[in-house]
Design a protein around this motif. Structure first.
Motif, PDB file in Angstrom:
ATOM      1  N   THR A 121      -3.904   9.315  -2.487  1.00 45.69           N
ATOM      2  CA  THR A 121      -4.631   8.196  -1.631  1.00 45.69           C
ATOM      3  C   THR A 121      -3.714   7.287  -1.559  1.00 45.69           C
ATOM      4  O   THR A 121      -4.072   6.708  -0.225  1.00 45.69           O
ATOM      5  CB  THR A 121      -4.931   7.691  -3.025  1.00 45.69           C
ATOM      6  N   SER A 122      -2.789   6.914  -1.754  1.00 50.07           N
ATOM      7  CA  SER A 122      -2.063   6.198  -0.548  1.00 50.07           C
ATOM      8  C   SER A 122      -0.688   6.260   0.461  1.00 50.07           C
ATOM      9  O   SER A 122      -1.178   5.597   1.145  1.00 50.07           O
ATOM     10  CB  SER A 122      -0.252   6.128  -1.843  1.00 50.07           C
ATOM     11  N   ASP A 128       1.028  -1.586  -0.060  1.00 49.68           N
ATOM     12  CA  ASP A 128      -0.187   0.458  -0.045  1.00 49.68           C
ATOM     13  C   ASP A 128       0.843   0.992  -0.299  1.00 49.68           C
ATOM     14  O   ASP A 128       0.535   2.353   0.232  1.00 49.68           O
ATOM     15  CB  ASP A 128      -0.696   0.501   1.312  1.00 49.68           C
ATOM     16  N   ASN A 182      -3.916   5.709   2.881  1.00 50.38           N
ATOM     17  CA  ASN A 182      -4.193   4.380   2.888  1.00 50.38           C
ATOM     18  C   ASN A 182      -3.283   3.415   3.731  1.00 50.38           C
ATOM     19  O   ASN A 182      -3.038   3.189   5.188  1.00 50.38           O
ATOM     20  CB  ASN A 182      -3.413   3.630   1.343  1.00 50.38           C
TER      21      ASN A 182
END
Length: 174
Positions: A73-74, A42, A77
């Motif tokens: 987004t990463s 991730d 996460n």
């Protein structure tokens, strides 16, 4: 032999079994989570090579556009995984403390009162389970810490904190 002590030991054994299951489940989950954190599944630079044929490391070094587009987004996460890791670690530490207290302060004295060797052997078995789970957790936790340190080093290098030939100033200055 004290019948009340035997009944008390059975109650403590059931409690220890519940804690054992909880601890093993949590340590297993922690290991899965750590696998995600340490293999980079991730992370912004994890996963298979890009469609252009370059490796993930090359993509990271070159600062390719696909990284910048998915960076937020990463990062979200990664933040969620880090938060879950911290929560699981705290739960595991609490469970280890509870199980240690149960074994050492309540089960062992109770086993001695019953006078049954099988109770003493059960206490020994629970100590071994606790030792194994604690060792697995510490090993996995150390791997997560190493990965975080590595990420911090790379983050510093990628933000201008280092680079090719930067060194530490220990060259041939005359």
């Amino acid at each position: 032999m004290d019948p009340q002590a035997s009944a008390e030991f059975d109650r403590l054994r059931r409690e220890a079994t519940k804690l054992e299951r909880h601890l093993e489940e949590r340590v297993g989950r922690y290991q899965q989570l750590a696998q995600s954190l340490t293999t980079g599944d991730d992370s912004p630079f994890g996963g298979p090579p890009s469609h252009s044929g370059h490796s993930s490391l090359y993509a990271a070094e070159a600062g390719m556009a696909r990284h910048s587009a998915s960076s937020k987004t990463s990062q979200a996460n990664t933040d969620a995984l880090n938060e879950e890791e911290a929560t699981l670690a705290a739960d595991i530490n609490r469970t280890i403390s509870s199980m240690t207290d149960l074994i050492e302060r309540r089960m062992m004295p109770c086993a001695e009162r019953t006078g049954k060797s099988q109770h003493t052997l059960l206490v020994k078995r629970y100590r071994e389970i606790l030792f194994d789970c604690s060792a697995d957790f510490k090993k996995t936790s150390a791997a997560v810490a190493r990965k975080r340190e590595q990420a911090e080093l790379f983050r510093g290098a990628n933000t201008g904190g280092g680079g090719m030939g930067g060194g530490n100033g220990g060259g041939n200055d005359e």
